[in-house]
Write a protein that holds these residues in place. Sequence first.
Motif, mmCIF file in Angstrom:
data_model
loop_
_atom_site.group_PDB
_atom_site.id
_atom_site.type_symbol
_atom_site.label_atom_id
_atom_site.label_comp_id
_atom_site.label_asym_id
_atom_site.label_seq_id
_atom_site.Cartn_x
_atom_site.Cartn_y
_atom_site.Cartn_z
ATOM 1 N N THR A 171 0.853 -1.187 0.000
ATOM 2 C CA THR A 171 0.000 0.000 0.000
ATOM 3 C C THR A 171 0.886 1.234 0.000
ATOM 4 O O THR A 171 2.077 1.159 0.353
ATOM 5 N N PRO A 172 0.338 2.407 -0.361
ATOM 6 C CA PRO A 172 1.147 3.628 -0.364
ATOM 7 C C PRO A 172 1.765 3.885 1.011
ATOM 8 O O PRO A 172 1.105 3.746 2.042
ATOM 9 N N PHE A 212 3.701 3.221 -7.749
ATOM 10 C CA PHE A 212 2.395 3.817 -8.028
ATOM 11 C C PHE A 212 2.408 4.730 -9.252
ATOM 12 O O PHE A 212 1.399 5.344 -9.590
ATOM 13 N N ALA A 213 3.565 4.795 -9.905
ATOM 14 C CA ALA A 213 3.630 5.494 -11.192
ATOM 15 C C ALA A 213 3.341 4.542 -12.348
ATOM 16 O O ALA A 213 3.026 4.977 -13.460
ATOM 17 N N LEU A 214 3.437 3.228 -12.104
ATOM 18 C CA LEU A 214 3.158 2.236 -13.142
ATOM 19 C C LEU A 214 1.664 2.250 -13.454
ATOM 20 O O LEU A 214 0.830 2.273 -12.541
ATOM 21 N N GLY A 231 1.896 -5.516 -15.729
ATOM 22 C CA GLY A 231 2.911 -5.909 -16.691
ATOM 23 C C GLY A 231 3.912 -4.820 -16.983
ATOM 24 O O GLY A 231 4.984 -5.103 -17.544
ATOM 25 N N ASP A 232 3.592 -3.561 -16.629
ATOM 26 C CA ASP A 232 4.541 -2.468 -16.835
ATOM 27 C C ASP A 232 5.772 -2.673 -15.972
ATOM 28 O O ASP A 232 5.692 -3.219 -14.853
ATOM 29 N N VAL A 233 6.926 -2.220 -16.487
ATOM 30 C CA VAL A 233 8.198 -2.355 -15.777
ATOM 31 C C VAL A 233 8.788 -0.960 -15.584
ATOM 32 O O VAL A 233 8.789 -0.138 -16.511
ATOM 33 N N SER A 234 9.294 -0.692 -14.384
ATOM 34 C CA SER A 234 9.862 0.619 -14.072
ATOM 35 C C SER A 234 11.259 0.760 -14.653
ATOM 36 O O SER A 234 11.868 -0.213 -15.108
ATOM 37 N N ASP A 235 11.762 1.994 -14.627
ATOM 38 C CA ASP A 235 13.187 2.212 -14.873
ATOM 39 C C ASP A 235 13.950 1.731 -13.642
ATOM 40 O O ASP A 235 13.358 1.298 -12.645
#
Length: 630
Positions: A328-329, A341-343, A347-351
């Motif tokens: 959670t945040p 929480f920017a994704l 399936g998205d992958v962060s930098d």
Amino acid sequence: MLERIREGSQGPWAMLIIGLVVLSFVFAGIGSYLNSSGQTVAATVNGEDISLSELERAYQAQRSRMESQYGDSVTALFSDEGYLKQFRRSVLDDLINEKLVQQKAEEIGLRISDDQIRKTIVNMPEFQISGKFNNDRYLALLRQNGFQPSDFRDYLRTQLTREQLTRALGISDFALPGEAKQLYSMQAQTRDARYFIANAASFADNASVSDEEIQSYYDAHITAFDTEEEVNVAYVTLSVDDLKEDVTVTDDEIAKWYEENQDLYRKDEQRRVSHILIERGDDAAAAKAKAEALLKTINEGADFATVAKENSDDTFSAENGGDLDYITPGLMEDAFDKAVFALQNVGDVSDVVETEYGYHIITLTDIRPESLKTLDEVADDIRDNLQSDKATELFYDLQSRMAEVAFEVPDNLDEVAAIANQPIKETGLFARSKVPAEVDYPQVISDIFSPELIEEGVNSDVIELDDNNVMVVRVKTHEPQRTKSLDEVKGDILASLRDEKAQQAAQAWAEEQLAALAQGNTIDEVLAEKGISWKTAENVNRANSELPHKVVETLFTLAPSSEGAREVTLLGTGDVALVELTAVNSAPTVDEVTLADIQQRLGASYSQSLYDGYVSALRNEADIAINANQ
């Protein structure tokens, strides 16, 4: 008034006094601060410190364990300053022993590998949910107890190193199969006996007691006739629970509270993520480069879970493909939290994300949206909470008024009881050693046996039993400690001396029968004259509870003899027994499992003795300095 004080402080005498006070601080107060060592050490062991904070943590942990196990009985002990000091010192002694063992383990080169630490953590039940290691629980418990993961690994390494030495000592001593067999043969052996019991009461007719003997007994046992101080206590209690029936909560109040506190019933959005961690190590640039290379392979289609399992330095999550379960945040470090929480989509992958632990690659695997419980779902809980709040508010108001009237009308509890709307209850006379449960609280006991309540006959202050219960007490009757007069206890002494003489007469008679048996004579007729007969017992073991304890104990002290093994023994009832051993029965054949268990327990006993002796030797050779205040 303030103006007069201000004017007075400008006068010459006032200035002189202020100057003397300043000088006293310079030479005493401030000097003591400047010269203070700021001592934070409980003890020093061979040059290594045991800090006061370390002692405090160990003390609180041990005390909490005892209080949870033994409840109020041990809480009363902790109110005793002497016991508290002794308990704290015993905790410090344990820490000193642990430090000595740790130092010895390091001295002889014992080591714990990273793999051992990882396996230990994974297998610790504290970090498991449904029998499986849970990384969230692991991190949460570490934060709760003030640990960073690296700190906890260091702590665990120290503990496991110490345990290595302990186990090494444990396996260096053992019990041989022959020792286990011998112990079993002694424990499982049974014996046959015959015995008789001479009732001391039948010898009481000739037990005369003189006044001189009574006086002599009284003088010799004078302290046994001391009474305990006793009090009869009147008291009034007030409880939050009692007041709940006196308050009401409307539907409008519930609805308003719900509108103002919806955040309490809102469940934040949860996101399930997996990550790959590359620890910074000694070369941060190389670590970051490795993380970026791994990110590139993932973006080119490599399976995230496989890459995590093969490369992540977070070995616990790596086993599950980097899975960290739902978060959670605010649960994770800011940079990590922000990236999660920017994704946008599953399936998205962060930098590459940098935190204090190193460099992370994060993927979003699931989203649970924010939810809010309805008013109907939580109305009952809100009603209970508001009712408790109102009752608590009334409780504090009544408590304050009770305190006022207890002081203003100190010679009775009538006004206190009227405000609390509770009856005045009484305990009846009791001593400090037998406090009734209803007033058995450390502060209450301290007050009711205080000179103020006893000698001045006033009400106590309001005593807080806990957050929701208070009590006001007064001593209604007081019986001081005294020594009973001879006239008061003469009857008891007379009965005691008669019993003692009767037992002595019975013992002398039994010794005569023992002598007759030793000479080969029969004593059946003599026993019959006393209405006594022999009794037999077969296959008596050491744990026998059917025979008198002293009969069993005496039976197993007798050595077999062709001339007969017999002994007279005094029973706890005041009677006398003559015990004769008639047979010794060998223990039944023991199976291998039982024998192995005995051998293990015997070896464990040897090992514990060896360990205790080893630690004692380390203490004798160590340079130990203990803070005098501990």
